[in-house]
Write an enzyme that holds these catalytic residues in place. Structure first.
Site, short mmCIF file in Angstrom:
data_model
loop_
_atom_site.label_atom_id
_atom_site.label_comp_id
_atom_site.label_asym_id
_atom_site.label_seq_id
_atom_site.Cartn_x
_atom_site.Cartn_y
_atom_site.Cartn_z
N LYS A 4 37.12 38.33 33.37
CA LYS A 4 37.42 39.09 34.58
C LYS A 4 38.89 39.52 34.55
O LYS A 4 39.73 38.94 33.85
CB LYS A 4 37.14 38.28 35.85
CG LYS A 4 37.89 36.94 35.98
CD LYS A 4 39.29 37.04 36.56
CE LYS A 4 39.93 35.67 36.74
NZ LYS A 4 41.39 35.74 36.99
N ASP A 28 37.21 29.55 40.15
CA ASP A 28 36.69 30.86 39.73
C ASP A 28 35.21 30.82 39.37
O ASP A 28 34.58 31.88 39.25
CB ASP A 28 37.47 31.38 38.52
CG ASP A 28 38.89 31.82 38.86
OD1 ASP A 28 39.20 31.93 40.06
OD2 ASP A 28 39.66 32.06 37.92
#
Length: 287
Positions: A12, A138
């Site tokens: 990401k 995350d």
């Protein structure tokens, strides 16, 4: 089913990252836009009937710690479900470590998704997210599998869809040779911790070119290569910033650039953003 092969774990990028305060327990409260990209690790999982959890690294680089997030995720799923099954996890690393790209968290999320299916325990997405959050902030984002507006310590996830969907774009991501320790950045007294709260509508109105990464100034103090990587992209006419806690930096591609003059030990890759995680259809919608 005895094994599942070629499981992607995408990285990401943080399009911005603000800190809006701290909780009483010391955790920082964040706002960020997380975007999936097609720079992926690859996992293979095989069933072990003896209940053991083992992991093998195929990248040939620095060995991962014996108790990495993948093995911890597997054991957490065992404990949550009571299954007596085990797994051998083979990991092909591509995403750089200490880059701020979420590689370890993504690997753990893919492990949970894959073993949920391989073991036939069939936990819903919300249950998998609770396990993931206990391991790393995350991981729930990767389990949710969509580009998202992320708040709190990572547990408040709002998909960026429909009118707020991120446009298809191409990015160049540069990882300097040096890495960064996240704890060193968050413990710095010079870290900006009072960003004004942002909104998704304001982010979209700015065409997703928004805010800043408040971790970047501290990261540049700790790791001069972050500044060097940003300048390297700016010298090629691109606007660059750091992702996450670094040390990787990125820029949206507005024109083709030459990557052949990359400094020794650095890595660079041209990436497309993803609308969905490649395994988004694997997780159950709810408990």
């Amino acid at each position: 089913m005895r094994a599942i092969h070629d499981l992607p774990a995408p990285a990401k990028l943080n399009l911005f990252l603000h800190i809006t305060g701290r909780r009483p327990d010391g955790y920082h409260l964040l706002q960020s836009a997380f975007m999936l990209i097609d720079w992926c690790d690859t996992l293979h999982v095989e069933l072990r009937a003896d209940g053991g959890i083992s992991r093998e690294d195929l990248d040939g680089g620095a060995a991962l710690p014996a108790d990495d997030l993948c093995t911890r995720a597997a054991r957490a799923l065992q404990q949550a479900t009571g299954t007596r099954q085990g797994a051998h996890i083979t990991l092909e690393k591509s995403i750089p470590a200490q880059a701020g790209m979420g590689g370890g968290s993504s690997d753990a999320a893919t492990t949970l998704i894959a073993l949920n299916r391989l073991w036939g325990v069939h936990l819903g997405r919300a249950a998998l997210e609770r396990i993931g959050l206990s391991l790393g902030a995350d991981i729930p984002f990767f389990l949710r599998g969509r580009n998202a507006w992320v708040e709190g310590i990572g547990e408040t996830i709002t998909p960026l869809e429909n009118v707020h969907a991120l446009p298809r774009s191409r990015f160049v991501v540069v990882k300097p040779a040096a890495g960064l320790d996240t704890k060193s950045i968050f413990s710095s007294p010079s870290l900006e911790r009072d960003s004004q709260r942002a909104t998704i509508s304001g982010f979209a109105a700015a065409r997703y070119q928004f805010g800043k990464n408040v971790l970047q100034p501290v990261a540049e103090q700790l790791c001069p290569e972050v500044s060097q990587a940003i300048r390297w992209l700016e010298d090629k006419g691109l606007q660059a910033r750091m992702t996450g806690s670094g040390s990787a930096v990125f820029a949206q591609m507005t024109h083709a650039i030459d990557l052949f003059d990359l400094p020794t030990g650095w890595r660079a890759k041209v990436c497309d953003n993803l609308r969905l995680h490649p395994l988004a259809g694997w997780a159950a919608d709810e408990d």
